[in-house]
Design an enzyme around this catalytic site. Sequence first.
Site, PDB file in Angstrom:
ATOM      1  N   ASP A  35      44.554  15.898  57.661  1.00  0.00           N
ATOM      2  CA  ASP A  35      44.703  14.915  56.665  1.00  0.00           C
ATOM      3  C   ASP A  35      43.725  14.083  56.391  1.00  0.00           C
ATOM      4  O   ASP A  35      42.946  13.752  57.171  1.00  0.00           O
ATOM      5  CB  ASP A  35      46.090  14.218  56.777  1.00  0.00           C
ATOM      6  N   TYR A  82      46.627  16.688  70.230  1.00  0.00           N
ATOM      7  CA  TYR A  82      46.423  15.616  69.396  1.00  0.00           C
ATOM      8  C   TYR A  82      46.375  14.381  70.114  1.00  0.00           C
ATOM      9  O   TYR A  82      47.502  14.246  71.125  1.00  0.00           O
ATOM     10  CB  TYR A  82      47.304  15.583  68.098  1.00  0.00           C
ATOM     11  N   ASP A 102      53.550   8.938  57.138  1.00  0.00           N
ATOM     12  CA  ASP A 102      52.322   8.367  57.650  1.00  0.00           C
ATOM     13  C   ASP A 102      51.822   7.027  56.909  1.00  0.00           C
ATOM     14  O   ASP A 102      52.725   6.516  55.957  1.00  0.00           O
ATOM     15  CB  ASP A 102      51.162   9.304  57.642  1.00  0.00           C
ATOM     16  N   ARG A 157      53.138  14.133  62.030  1.00  0.00           N
ATOM     17  CA  ARG A 157      53.775  13.127  61.238  1.00  0.00           C
ATOM     18  C   ARG A 157      55.218  13.433  61.008  1.00  0.00           C
ATOM     19  O   ARG A 157      55.990  12.639  61.094  1.00  0.00           O
ATOM     20  CB  ARG A 157      53.116  12.759  60.093  1.00  0.00           C
TER      21      ARG A 157
END
Length: 321
Positions: A58, A86, A100, A202
């Site tokens: 993203d 992550y 988000d 997310r």
Amino acid sequence: MTTRTTTTAPVSDRARRPTAPDGLVVVDKPAGCTSHDVVARMRRLAGTRKVGHAGTLDPMATGVLVLGIGRATRLLTYVVGADKEYLATIRLGASTTTDDAEGELLVSSDASGVTRDDVDRAVALLTGAILQVPSSVSAIKIDGQRAYARVRAGEEVELAARPVTVSEFVVGDVRTVEAGIGGAPALDVDVRVVCSSGTYVRALARDLGAGLGVGGHLTALRRTRVGGYPLAMARTLDELEAWAQDVPLDVLPLADAARATFPVRELTAAEATALSYGKRIEAGAPTLSEPVAALSPAGDLVALLETNGEHARPVLVFAPA
């Protein structure tokens, strides 16, 4: 009297970098640009349009984006399917339209009563093999159109749950935010996630907040590894832009790229020749996964192999016949 005329090559022609060799480039993507933006810049830097990426990040996210150049784009299908790691920050106390920080506020709640033990218990329920509903603004296609495009057009999008594996969901620092985006006290939770391809971090933030009854969304995301390609291998776009204009861009060669993704089989000269023509060879020793990267005696990537009974057949051939 003869007048001599000279012509000057267009600036774009003079500035074109020599074509990079086939291989992978691991980029540390900055925030604020799309994966497509990075590919567009790499096409210029690599002097070729044959560039692709393995797994979208993203715009708000940073970190590892694996790009393939030339024949290495054929490896990206396998890199996309690799597990990923992550580092993220989840804000508990508010849910948003995009799950988000870039989305609009939906609901704000007081998260001051949530304890570290509460967070740990809720995280445990989201670890392992789970069913996850992707974010409605994901890149998943519905009837040929991306989900996020339908959402932007005002449609309500409902995506089906899909199986994913969250092999590690580790809670780090937990800290109080006096006033979240809705004004109520919130909690910021730093986490490390290792997950299968297709997992949305997310969505984990959304589901963690929902499980705690206070809502949640992602405020920071950094991808630190894709399969065998860690952040330590990555270069920033500024570093790549600084590469000498008259020198082909340095890449991770096909053989090294394959070693980071597949089990390796060392070939004899005769086997390498046979595979370069698309022929089968005798099966090798069993491996934990397939396909297998077949390397010539000189160390070049010849093909990717799959075993079929007593033989191994090439599923992709890289060496010229």
